[in-house]
Design a protein around this motif. Structure first.
Motif, PDB file in Angstrom:
ATOM      1  N   ARG A   1       0.832  -1.201   0.000  1.00  0.00           N
ATOM      2  CA  ARG A   1       0.000   0.000   0.000  1.00  0.00           C
ATOM      3  C   ARG A   1       0.869   1.256   0.000  1.00  0.00           C
ATOM      4  O   ARG A   1       1.942   1.291   0.616  1.00  0.00           O
ATOM      5  N   ASN A   2       0.349   2.256  -0.686  1.00  0.00           N
ATOM      6  CA  ASN A   2       1.105   3.500  -0.798  1.00  0.00           C
ATOM      7  C   ASN A   2       0.176   4.701  -0.575  1.00  0.00           C
ATOM      8  O   ASN A   2       0.098   5.613  -1.385  1.00  0.00           O
TER       9      ASN A   2
ATOM     10  N   THR B   1      -3.351   6.947  -0.074  1.00  0.00           N
ATOM     11  CA  THR B   1      -4.572   7.128  -0.863  1.00  0.00           C
ATOM     12  C   THR B   1      -4.450   8.380  -1.721  1.00  0.00           C
ATOM     13  O   THR B   1      -3.608   9.245  -1.476  1.00  0.00           O
ATOM     14  N   LYS B   2      -5.326   8.426  -2.702  1.00  0.00           N
ATOM     15  CA  LYS B   2      -5.375   9.590  -3.570  1.00  0.00           C
ATOM     16  C   LYS B   2      -6.826  10.031  -3.706  1.00  0.00           C
ATOM     17  O   LYS B   2      -7.716   9.216  -3.969  1.00  0.00           O
TER      18      LYS B   2
ATOM     19  N   GLN C   1      -3.931   3.413  -2.979  1.00  0.00           N
ATOM     20  CA  GLN C   1      -2.883   3.310  -3.996  1.00  0.00           C
ATOM     21  C   GLN C   1      -1.897   2.198  -3.610  1.00  0.00           C
ATOM     22  O   GLN C   1      -1.736   1.879  -2.422  1.00  0.00           O
ATOM     23  N   ASP C   2      -1.232   1.605  -4.604  1.00  0.00           N
ATOM     24  CA  ASP C   2      -0.166   0.652  -4.330  1.00  0.00           C
ATOM     25  C   ASP C   2       1.141   1.146  -4.956  1.00  0.00           C
ATOM     26  O   ASP C   2       1.143   1.990  -5.852  1.00  0.00           O
TER      27      ASP C   2
ATOM     28  N   SER D   1       1.498   0.910  -8.705  1.00  0.00           N
ATOM     29  CA  SER D   1       0.407   1.560  -9.464  1.00  0.00           C
ATOM     30  C   SER D   1      -0.324   0.559 -10.372  1.00  0.00           C
ATOM     31  O   SER D   1      -0.768   0.897 -11.469  1.00  0.00           O
TER      32      SER D   1
ATOM     33  N   ASP E   1      -6.368  -1.417  -9.857  1.00  0.00           N
ATOM     34  CA  ASP E   1      -7.479  -0.742 -10.530  1.00  0.00           C
ATOM     35  C   ASP E   1      -8.782  -1.306  -9.977  1.00  0.00           C
ATOM     36  O   ASP E   1      -9.123  -2.476 -10.197  1.00  0.00           O
TER      37      ASP E   1
ATOM     38  N   LYS F   1     -10.181   3.386 -12.696  1.00  0.00           N
ATOM     39  CA  LYS F   1      -9.313   4.558 -12.713  1.00  0.00           C
ATOM     40  C   LYS F   1      -9.913   5.750 -13.453  1.00  0.00           C
ATOM     41  O   LYS F   1      -9.835   6.874 -13.009  1.00  0.00           O
TER      42      LYS F   1
END
Length: 414
Positions: A75-76, A78-79, A96-97, A100, A103, A109
């Protein structure tokens, strides 16, 4: 139809669970106005979408949100993404991961509008699903509840389209028109009634089928049918060569008034069915075979001869079975002016049977419609589903048109 009373959603009984949810909403969102409720719904929908996407991310990465893992992708954060819905626009935190590669299926997306759920609901309604079935299906697929009232409100948006379709201009001439009926159970002020949906289907100058109108009727009469036929005239129909129908009460007088030059043709299939109602099962096959000698006769003279023979043969056993043939001979005999191939184009309601099959599927899906308006919405959608395939002329149209042009000179435009 524009004046029909709009169906009002009746809330389900208040439960302890609902009361707790409402109290929680009031405390959480400090709700004072209807606008506050709308904002709360947007916030809840945003949160629901985020939780669904977090679950999708777990599946994508192969481990739960708080589980440790040695996998390279993780995990990276959120957006934020601005989304449009039926409740208005709101922000959603999309997980987000690192690679990327995630989806979401719930919110892909490039998708920014989730209001298309309406189209899915309408599509399910078109296939005959009830509002309850649609509500349950949406919850199963998307994980959030869509009330039966909301489904009803969404399908109510069709009403202006239905009114526009019912009032659209029609061609000046229809060589052949069919009127047939399918019956439905409809709840009216707490009482379940049987209502007939009358489908008026025309064969246009190019030989293609076209549903001219659908009317839901309760009491047939000359006045009733005259109003239906006059509505066709008001929409541009100037002439009908042949009108094929069952023995609808008052239809004959209405036709002679609205379209004096139109020839009424009784549907032979209905004539046979109604005759065999009086016949025992053991005699049906032979009786039906004898009836066929009447309507397949080469001309009216021979048909009358066969009518006499069939009547004499069966009258001792079934004294009233053949009465309708004698009483309605003027509406049976027009077919004998035409060749056998051409007769089949209009002495049966085969052209309308596939459409009726779609309507009967609605009956299998719903034992009772909540209102006549709900029935109209379902009929409209079923009609458009069925007529998507109507791209070709009816069988032998060239020959049919040729004989009609000879029998009714100067009435079909060149």
């Amino acid at each position: 139809m524009a004046n029909r009373k709009k169906e009002v959603y009746k809330p389900k009984p208040m439960t302890e669970g609902k009361r707790n949810i409402i109290q929680g909403l009031l405390q959480e969102y400090d709700i004072e106005t209807a606008a506050d409720i709308q904002d709360a719904l947007k916030d809840l929908l945003s949160g629901t979408l985020k939780e669904l996407m977090e679950t999708e991310m777990d599946d994508h990465l192969g481990y739960d949100r708080y589980e440790r893992s040695d996998k390279k992708n993780y995990r990276n954060g959120t957006k934020q993404k601005r989304v449009r819905s039926k409740y208005g626009e709101f922000e959603v935190d999309v997980p987000q991961d690192r690679n990327s590669s995630f989806d979401s299926k719930v919110l892909p997306k490039r998708q920014k509008d989730i209001s298309a759920i309406d189209d899915k609901i309408i599509s399910m309604y078109a296939k005959g699903m009830t509002t309850r079935q649609i509500s349950e299906t949406i919850e199963d697929i998307y994980g959030f509840e869509v009330s039966e009232g909301m489904v009803s409100n969404i399908t109510d948006k069709l009403l202006p389209q239905i009114e526009e379709w019912q009032n659209r201009p029609l061609a000046s001439v229809y060589p052949i028109v069919f009127i047939d009926a399918v019956h439905f159970s409809v709840r009216d002020e707490g009482v379940i009634k049987k209502l007939a949906a009358y489908v008026v289907l025309g064969i246009n100058e190019d030989g293609k089928k076209e549903v001219l109108t659908i009317v839901v009727g309760e009491n047939e009469s000359s006045k009733y049918w005259l109003s239906v036929l006059n509505s066709l005239k008001n929409r541009g129909v100037q002439d009908i060569l042949i009108l094929c129908s069952d023995g609808l009460t008052g239809i004959k007088d209405a036709i002679s008034t609205a379209f004096p030059m139109t020839e009424q043709q009784r549907c032979i299939v209905h004539m046979v069915r109604n005759t065999l109602k009086y016949v025992a099962n053991k005699d049906m096959k032979v009786f039906a075979k004898d009836l066929k000698t009447i309507y397949t006769s080469p001309d009216e003279k021979n048909a009358l001869k066969q009518l006499k023979l069939v009547t004499e043969k069966w009258e001792p056993l079934y004294p009233h079975a053949m009465n309708r043939w004698k009483e309605n001979w003027d509406a049976v005999s027009p077919i004998f002016k035409f060749s056998k191939d051409v007769r089949t184009a209009f002495y049966t309601t085969n052209a309308i049977e596939s459409l009726n099959a779609s309507y009967r599927r609605l009956n299998r899906q719903r034992s009772v419609f909540t209102s006549s308006q709900a029935l109209l919405k379902a009929l409209y959608l079923a009609t458009f589903e069925a007529t998507k395939k109507w791209t070709m002329p009816i069988r032998n149209w060239g020959k049919v048109r040729g004989e009609l042009t000879i029998m009714y000179p100067d009435r079909i435009p060149e």
